[in-house]
Design a protein around this motif. Structure first.
Motif, mmCIF file in Angstrom:
data_model
loop_
_atom_site.group_PDB
_atom_site.id
_atom_site.type_symbol
_atom_site.label_atom_id
_atom_site.label_comp_id
_atom_site.label_asym_id
_atom_site.label_seq_id
_atom_site.Cartn_x
_atom_site.Cartn_y
_atom_site.Cartn_z
ATOM 1 N N ALA A 292 2.334 7.031 26.421
ATOM 2 C CA ALA A 292 2.334 5.559 26.423
ATOM 3 C C ALA A 292 2.057 5.027 25.024
ATOM 4 C CB ALA A 292 1.292 5.040 27.411
ATOM 5 N N VAL A 293 1.074 5.620 24.338
ATOM 6 C CA VAL A 293 0.761 5.191 22.974
ATOM 7 C C VAL A 293 1.954 5.444 22.061
ATOM 8 C CG1 VAL A 293 -0.730 5.569 20.971
ATOM 9 C CG2 VAL A 293 -1.725 5.526 23.281
ATOM 10 N N SER A 294 2.594 6.596 22.221
ATOM 11 C CA SER A 294 3.746 6.947 21.376
ATOM 12 C C SER A 294 4.904 5.974 21.603
ATOM 13 C CB SER A 294 4.202 8.376 21.670
ATOM 14 O OG SER A 294 3.180 9.302 21.354
ATOM 15 N N ARG A 295 5.139 5.586 22.857
ATOM 16 C CA ARG A 295 6.214 4.630 23.141
ATOM 17 C C ARG A 295 5.961 3.305 22.443
ATOM 18 N NH1 ARG A 295 5.899 6.749 28.266
ATOM 19 N NH2 ARG A 295 4.631 4.995 29.029
ATOM 20 N N ALA A 296 4.707 2.845 22.505
ATOM 21 C CA ALA A 296 4.366 1.575 21.865
ATOM 22 C C ALA A 296 4.539 1.659 20.346
ATOM 23 C CB ALA A 296 2.933 1.172 22.222
ATOM 24 N N ARG A 297 4.165 2.788 19.769
ATOM 25 C CA ARG A 297 4.301 2.961 18.319
ATOM 26 C C ARG A 297 5.765 2.967 17.899
ATOM 27 N NH1 ARG A 297 2.595 8.179 17.360
ATOM 28 N NH2 ARG A 297 3.198 7.825 15.188
ATOM 29 N N ALA A 298 6.655 3.438 18.783
ATOM 30 C CA ALA A 298 8.065 3.580 18.431
ATOM 31 C C ALA A 298 8.899 2.340 18.743
ATOM 32 C CB ALA A 298 8.653 4.779 19.181
ATOM 33 N N LEU A 299 8.325 1.358 19.405
ATOM 34 C CA LEU A 299 9.098 0.172 19.775
ATOM 35 C C LEU A 299 9.594 -0.574 18.543
ATOM 36 C CD1 LEU A 299 7.030 -1.456 22.682
ATOM 37 C CD2 LEU A 299 9.315 -0.453 22.874
ATOM 38 N N PRO A 300 10.841 -1.059 18.557
ATOM 39 C CA PRO A 300 11.289 -1.937 17.462
ATOM 40 C C PRO A 300 10.543 -3.264 17.520
ATOM 41 C CG PRO A 300 12.925 -1.842 19.217
ATOM 42 C CD PRO A 300 11.899 -0.802 19.547
ATOM 43 N N ASP A 301 10.455 -3.933 16.403
ATOM 44 C CA ASP A 301 9.709 -5.195 16.340
ATOM 45 C C ASP A 301 10.212 -6.203 17.366
ATOM 46 O OD1 ASP A 301 8.277 -4.097 14.309
ATOM 47 O OD2 ASP A 301 9.205 -5.271 12.700
ATOM 48 N N SER A 302 11.497 -6.169 17.673
ATOM 49 C CA SER A 302 12.073 -7.147 18.609
ATOM 50 C C SER A 302 11.550 -6.980 20.031
ATOM 51 C CB SER A 302 13.599 -7.037 18.611
ATOM 52 O OG SER A 302 13.996 -5.730 19.039
ATOM 53 N N GLN A 303 10.996 -5.803 20.340
ATOM 54 C CA GLN A 303 10.502 -5.547 21.695
ATOM 55 C C GLN A 303 8.976 -5.609 21.799
ATOM 56 O OE1 GLN A 303 12.227 -2.033 23.513
ATOM 57 N NE2 GLN A 303 14.211 -2.416 22.547
ATOM 58 N N LEU A 304 8.325 -5.998 20.733
ATOM 59 C CA LEU A 304 6.870 -6.139 20.778
ATOM 60 C C LEU A 304 6.493 -7.421 21.520
ATOM 61 C CD1 LEU A 304 5.950 -5.089 17.123
ATOM 62 C CD2 LEU A 304 5.735 -3.714 19.220
ATOM 63 N N PRO A 305 5.344 -7.420 22.196
ATOM 64 C CA PRO A 305 4.948 -8.627 22.937
ATOM 65 C C PRO A 305 4.575 -9.765 22.001
ATOM 66 C CG PRO A 305 3.185 -7.004 22.965
ATOM 67 C CD PRO A 305 4.370 -6.327 22.337
ATOM 68 N N ALA A 306 4.682 -10.978 22.522
ATOM 69 C CA ALA A 306 4.235 -12.148 21.763
ATOM 70 C C ALA A 306 2.715 -12.113 21.643
ATOM 71 C CB ALA A 306 4.674 -13.427 22.464
ATOM 72 N N PRO A 307 2.151 -12.750 20.607
ATOM 73 C CA PRO A 307 0.687 -12.747 20.449
ATOM 74 C C PRO A 307 -0.052 -13.276 21.665
ATOM 75 C CG PRO A 307 1.760 -13.570 18.469
ATOM 76 C CD PRO A 307 2.833 -13.441 19.502
ATOM 77 N N SER A 308 0.555 -14.236 22.365
ATOM 78 C CA SER A 308 -0.069 -14.769 23.578
ATOM 79 C C SER A 308 1.038 -15.173 24.533
ATOM 80 C CB SER A 308 -0.967 -15.970 23.262
ATOM 81 O OG SER A 308 -0.213 -17.016 22.675
ATOM 82 N N SER A 309 0.707 -15.223 25.805
ATOM 83 C CA SER A 309 1.719 -15.577 26.801
ATOM 84 C C SER A 309 1.870 -17.082 26.858
ATOM 85 C CB SER A 309 1.322 -15.050 28.177
ATOM 86 O OG SER A 309 0.075 -15.580 28.561
ATOM 87 N N PRO A 310 3.116 -17.564 27.004
ATOM 88 C CA PRO A 310 3.302 -19.011 27.112
ATOM 89 C C PRO A 310 2.708 -19.517 28.414
ATOM 90 C CG PRO A 310 5.349 -17.841 27.555
ATOM 91 C CD PRO A 310 4.364 -16.817 27.103
ATOM 92 N N GLY A 311 1.951 -20.597 28.344
ATOM 93 C CA GLY A 311 1.343 -21.158 29.538
ATOM 94 C C GLY A 311 2.124 -22.364 30.023
#
Length: 408
Positions: A292-311
């Protein structure tokens, strides 16, 4: 209960501990008995929160005049719809109903009318509204304590647990009757009935779009790559917990997820050096956590989560002064009004008017500030008619005063 009255321990159910109903024949007899009973039906449910995945019921307790008490095992009797139909016309008495209604609905028990003794206690201004405290304060009886947080998925259930469970509904109808009278005498019975109906009518909450953002301690995670690690670990943990029917925290604690996001371990050895990963359950899935950690490290920037969820609502109130000073003033004025009214009517502010309704009203107030438009706005935000009747004019007056003074 007055100070002079002696508190009497409630040690045993009146008819003894009822047998646990876990088959169709026993359930049929119970249905027949409760259909023939009279008056309200006291109901409680025991879950295994903190032990099992989800919040299903593992024991249902009922009591009705003429039928006595019953303990039903939903593992053996997973469908209570026939029991529900048999008592459909009866008022169901629960304590903290919003906690039990979802798990009861899962097994086919859906009250049409309800009396919530905890909610009644709040409206009446009781400072402590736990069942044991309410029974002691109102009826002068002391319930046994100690098993509410037990693992109710345990089989067979120990006798002392069953005694505790039966006692939880033993005097629930008597408590309801006493509180009903107090509500009537205090002019709050119609308010309570509106509240009970609103609880019954509340639909199940929609699934959260980003449930992983609820991880305890996530506020320490400052960058989006680390947030991706939280997301991947949370998702892996949830998959394992669901498959094994275990509470997620028993598979891997939140502290482990957050620490891994901050330290970004790249090997199993690095993972084992994080103390929160040393538990027996966590060690069993070391390869999964590392993947799981490795998958997160390998994600392209476009697939990273937003800093906070839109409310879909206002920002947190502590940011209002910077974001919208005028709205911050409106919120302060509205909160003062609600607090004063709550004090006058002896109840918590959140029961007089939902805090979310106050925030939304003051973040985006009606264009025209009069009683009619403010009342309609509160109604659209889910306020009950009794709440609207008490709060509309004072809120309108307070908000209009700010507008007139040019402070907003």
């Amino acid at each position: 209960m007055t100070e002079e009255q002696t508190v009497v321990p409630l040690l045993e159910p009146r008819e003894g501990i009822p047998p646990v109903i876990a088959d169709a024949a026993g359930l049929a007899r119970t249905i027949e008995a409760f259909a023939a009973g009279s008056g309200p039906v006291a109901v409680d449910a025991e879950r295994a929160s903190g032990y099992r995945y989800g919040n299903r019921a593992y024991l249902v307790q009922l009591r009705r005049n003429g039928a006595g008490s019953a303990l039903i095992d939903p593992m053996g009797c997973p469908d209570l719809s026939a029991l529900d139909a048999a008592v459909a016309d009866a008022e169901v008495v629960l304590h903290a109903a919003s906690q039990d209604l979802p798990c009861l609905a899962e097994i086919g028990f859906r009250p049409r009318r309800m009396f919530d003794t905890e909610l009644a206690g709040r409206l009446l201004g009781y400072e402590r509204v736990g069942l044991g405290t309410m029974v002691e304060t109102v009826l002068g009886l002391r319930l046994e304590k100690g098993h509410s947080a037990a693992d109710w998925s345990t089989r067979p259930l120990p006798e002392d647990w069953l005694r505790y469970a039966a006692l939880d509904v033993e005097v629930l109808v008597e408590l309801r009757d006493a509180l009903h009278l107090q509500l009537e005498e205090g002019g709050k019975l119609e308010w309570a009935q509106e509240e009970f109906a609103a609880v019954l009518a509340t639909p199940p909450p929609s699934p959260r779009s980003d449930p992983w953002r609820r991880t305890s301690g996530i506020h320490k995670v400052r960058n989006v790559r680390a947030l991706a690690i939280v997301r991947e670990l949370w998702t892996m943990r949830d998959t394992i917990a669901r498959e094994k029917d275990l509470a997620p925290g028993r598979v891997l604690p939140d502290a482990a997820i957050v620490t891994a996001a901050l330290e970004v371990p790249r090997t199993k050895k690095a993972l084992t050096e994080i103390s929160a990963f040393t538990g027996r359950s966590a060690r069993r899935y070391m390869s999964d956590w590392l993947s799981a950690v490795s998958r997160a490290r390998a994600l392209p920037d476009s697939q990273l989560p937003a800093p906070s969820s839109p409310g879909d609502g206002p920002p947190p109130a502590n940011r209002w002064a910077d974001r919208d000073p005028a709205a911050a003033k409106r919120l302060a004025a509205a909160r003062a009004v609600v607090a004063a009214l709550a004090d006058e009517h002896r109840m918590p502010t959140e029961n007089l008017l939902q805090p979310d309704a106050v925030r939304r009203l003051t973040w985006e107030p009606p264009a025209v500030l009069d009683d009619e438009t403010v009342a309609e706005r509160l109604r659209s935000l889910g306020a009950r008619e009794w709440q609207i009747g008490l709060t509309t004019h004072p809120l309108t007056k307070a908000l209009d005063r700010l507008e007139t003074k040019g402070e907003v």
